[in-house]
Design a protein around this motif. Structure first.
Motif, PDB file in Angstrom:
ATOM      1  N   GLY A  96     -13.234  49.419  12.117  1.00  0.00           N
ATOM      2  CA  GLY A  96     -12.360  49.153  10.978  1.00  0.00           C
ATOM      3  C   GLY A  96     -11.791  50.426  10.399  1.00  0.00           C
ATOM      4  N   THR A 146     -16.798  41.097  11.973  1.00  0.00           N
ATOM      5  CA  THR A 146     -15.929  41.382  10.834  1.00  0.00           C
ATOM      6  C   THR A 146     -14.649  40.554  10.902  1.00  0.00           C
ATOM      7  OG1 THR A 146     -14.987  43.210  12.070  1.00  0.00           O
ATOM      8  CG2 THR A 146     -16.749  43.740  10.526  1.00  0.00           C
ATOM      9  N   ILE A 199     -15.030  46.042   7.239  1.00  0.00           N
ATOM     10  CA  ILE A 199     -15.466  47.066   8.187  1.00  0.00           C
ATOM     11  C   ILE A 199     -16.905  46.767   8.606  1.00  0.00           C
ATOM     12  CG2 ILE A 199     -13.986  48.924   7.323  1.00  0.00           C
ATOM     13  CD1 ILE A 199     -16.557  49.922   5.878  1.00  0.00           C
ATOM     14  N   ALA A 230     -13.377  46.551   3.070  1.00  0.00           N
ATOM     15  CA  ALA A 230     -13.035  47.975   3.223  1.00  0.00           C
ATOM     16  C   ALA A 230     -12.811  48.676   1.884  1.00  0.00           C
ATOM     17  CB  ALA A 230     -11.795  48.116   4.102  1.00  0.00           C
TER      18      ALA A 230
END
Ligand code: ZN
Ligand code: ZN
Length: 337
Positions: A75, A29, A34, A127
């Motif tokens: 994340g 990532t 995430i 995200a």
């Protein structure tokens, strides 16, 4: 990690195993992304369009799948159960994005086509493009809601249907069976007419509360105020235009149509199929708002999809059955518990 990847564009009729079961390294990532540990991924008709080249992925190999449920492994909001839908990203600053139509953004990126998707043990995602899953749903129930449900919801909105009107559904697979449930919740006095080539689907429609179910070219003997078409071909478009009432709207919920019976369009009869202000509108992609509103509505109305589960490595079988029209509700890959 295990994935089912698409290495080349092919026809399912000639090649019943278009995806290969591969072992690749987990995605890394970057800032704002995430890592998701995938538990379920829904199988969508759009995957056939990608495999067969009607909406080809820009780069191969690619991991398909855009109805993904999983747990955030790394994340923001680690440990949360979330879903990923067809919308992987949009620019956020063009006129369409600013007007709430990020589905029309020229930089729209699709999950499982423009970026790797959920036919995999892990995937990475921006995200702000994940959606919390309401507790009301199991992972398998939630997966089909993320595309079939969300785009069905968008289609129903775009149809402009009102209570006490007549709504037609052309095709009765993963999306329209959810539209029927949603329409019955939102418009309890609307009558729903289902057109399907498959007698089992017609029975299924009646069992879910359709007022009428018939073959694609059958007439329900009542005019329809709106029709939502989810079929991959053109015949149903022609038939839907015949049964639309004056001022009625046909909404085509299909990312691409196949070419097989396109000649029916040359036979359109203007007075009976287009005159009287009949409209045709397509549905393109989904917005994050569509997905989130639909998940909320589905939880509130207890709308759950009928589904069949397959192992990740059996994705080809699920796709082939979909191609052959062996559909009863939605198809879901069980990736992990
Ligand atoms: Zn889809
Ligand atoms: Zn944009």
């Amino acid at each position: 990690m295990k994935v089912m990847s698409l290495r080349k564009i092919t026809s399912l009729t000639q090649n019943p195993n278009p995806l290969s079961f591969d072992d690749i390294t987990e995605p890394k990532t970057s800032e704002g992304e995430i890592l998701l540990r995938v538990t379920r991924c829904g199988v969508c008709h759009t995957e056939l369009d990608e495999i067969e080249g009607r909406t080809p992925p820009p780069q191969l190999p690619v991991v398909l799948g855009h109805q993904v449920v999983g747990i955030i492994e790394e994340g923001k909001n680690e440990g949360q159960r979330v879903g990923v839908a067809w919308i992987a990203s949009a620019c956020g600053h063009c006129e369409h994005c600013l007007a709430g139509n990020e589905n029309l953004c020229s930089e729209f990126k699709a999950t499982g086509r423009d970026v790797d998707g959920g036919y995999a043990e892990y995937m990475k995602v921006r995200a702000e493009f994940v959606h919390p899953i309401p507790d009301a749903f199991t992972d398998s129930e939630a997966a089909p809601l993320l595309c079939a449900g969300a785009i069905g919801y968008r289609s129903l909105r775009l149809s402009n249907i009102q209570d006490r009107q007549n709504l037609g559904l052309m095709g009765f697979g993963g999306s329209n069976h959810l539209v029927l449930k949603l329409a019955k919740h939102k418009f309890p006095n609307a009558k729903i007419f289902v057109f399907s080539r498959n007698p089992k689907e017609r029975e299924f429609a009646l069992s879910l509360g359709a007022a009428w179910a018939g073959a694609i070219d059958q007439s329900p003997l009542e005019g329809l105020d709106a029709v939502i078409d989810t079929t991959p071909v053109w015949g149903p478009v022609s038939e839907a235009l015949k049964v639309l009432s004056p001022g009625g709207r046909l909404v085509i919920n299909a990312i691409r149509k196949e070419e097989t019976d396109k000649e029916v369009l040359f036979k359109l009869d203007y007075p009976s199929q287009l005159w009287m202000e009949k409209e045709i509108k397509s549905v393109a992609n989904v917005t994050r708002q569509d997905v989130r509103e639909f998940l909320g509505l589905a939880a509130e109305a207890n709308i759950k999809p009928e589904f069949q589960e397959y192992k990740l490595k059996d994705a080809n079988q699920a796709l082939l059955e979909m191609k052959q029209g062996k559909i009863h509700g939605a198809k879901v890959l069980r990736v992990a518990e």
